[in-house]
Write an enzyme that holds these catalytic residues in place. Sequence first.
Site, short mmCIF file in Angstrom:
data_model
loop_
_atom_site.label_atom_id
_atom_site.label_comp_id
_atom_site.label_asym_id
_atom_site.label_seq_id
_atom_site.Cartn_x
_atom_site.Cartn_y
_atom_site.Cartn_z
N GLY A 167 24.40 5.28 18.95
CA GLY A 167 24.53 3.84 18.85
C GLY A 167 24.75 3.17 20.19
CG ASN B 212 28.22 5.06 19.08
OD1 ASN B 212 27.38 4.57 19.81
ND2 ASN B 212 29.03 6.02 19.49
NE ARG C 179 32.86 4.99 23.70
CZ ARG C 179 32.96 6.13 24.37
NH1 ARG C 179 32.10 7.11 24.16
NH2 ARG C 179 33.91 6.30 25.27
CB CYS C 180 25.31 6.95 22.03
SG CYS C 180 26.39 7.75 20.84
CG MET C 181 21.65 3.75 23.07
SD MET C 181 20.37 2.61 22.52
CE MET C 181 21.35 1.18 22.04
#
EC number: 3.5.3.6
Length: 414
Positions: free
Chosen positions: A399, A356, A401-403
């Site tokens: 990760g 990620n 990118r998710c955040m």
Amino acid sequence: MLTEKSPIHVNSEIGRLKTVILHRPGKEIENLTPDTMGPLLFDDIPYLLLAQKEHDNFADTLRKKGVEVLYLERLVVQALETDEQVKAFFIDKMIAESGFKSGTIHAQLQKFLVGLPTNEMVDKIMAGVRFDEIELASKDLQNFSFDRTRPFLMAPMPNLYFTRDPSASIGDGLTINRMTFKARRRESMFTELVINHHPRFANKNINVWRDRNHVARLEGGDELVLSDHVLAIGLSQRTSSEAIKDVAKNLFAGSNYDTVIAIQIPQTHATMHLDTVFTMVNFDQFTVHPMILNNKGELPILVMHKDKQNQIKIESSNNLKTVLKEQLGLNELDLISTGDGDPIISAREQWNDGSNTLAIAPGSVVTYDRNYVSNEALRKHGIQVSEVPSSEISRGRGGPRCMSMPIYREDIEK
């Protein structure tokens, strides 16, 4: 045509990142318990103070790279303070989507929230409203019948720091998503509010390619903007085929996008979104978790195009490399395996979001420090890696990118 003045402008995964929306973890994390972790989609309870320090480090890393960091919670407060009617409508809708469309509990929650300063009210909605914070008359039938073993009238939203999923920027617009699980469904209300009422976004002709008022599920972790005309979407635990077709149809009708690549991945908690197993890190380089590929390096793929009659033409494939090279006009392609391809290491590091990555420029990414084998593999392939501490924020199964929710990237040179 896209303009530089558009408040949303994302035509790739790798263009230099200019503006991003984050959410700093708050009290909602401390309202997780062993009994509520499962329904709220957590496997463990992060230590909030350290999680905040790690998140602050992540934000500072982005700022040092020239990225403007906007915080969701501040945008929401600013949007609500533009109009008292907007605020009243938002409160009413939030309570209704929390399970109380009418009745005395709805009225008491409304009275409680309206009585708070706007910033405290937003924090409280995100953190959750506990049963013992509201006075409820036991003689009222609705109140009397309420399950008082439940600790919350309005459940906390601990997944909010994964700002990627409630929406996704595509071109000069975005999708505002119908989240899969009830625990996250209210999150996209914040995006909807900000886009419609915050001065930075309201009345700026932002295209909403798909709104949250749908049954079919769609989440931003499955939406990857590969170029200014190609979008990849994961067919996953969190995004359905119906939603993918909706997005393709709307993009083909109203944008420069003419290709949508649907990539089917295992529908498991560990591989909930496409970006947990596959991300773009450079013009011709991608991370991939080897577990999603069979022993021939294949997985199910559908390529959707707009034909001359503006209808959707679908072609099937199973070769990820071939599809990406053809649709992106590449001669060569480098797939970088999570965990450097080792089956044990790749499984462990993918669980901790080793796939990620967040690209902040072509060939430059932010990753979690704990995934040291994957990070070294990226470096061996010429990628510049900025590592951030991650012992607590990784417990939410997301990760870098998710955040992050990019809303502006520079266009890449062709």
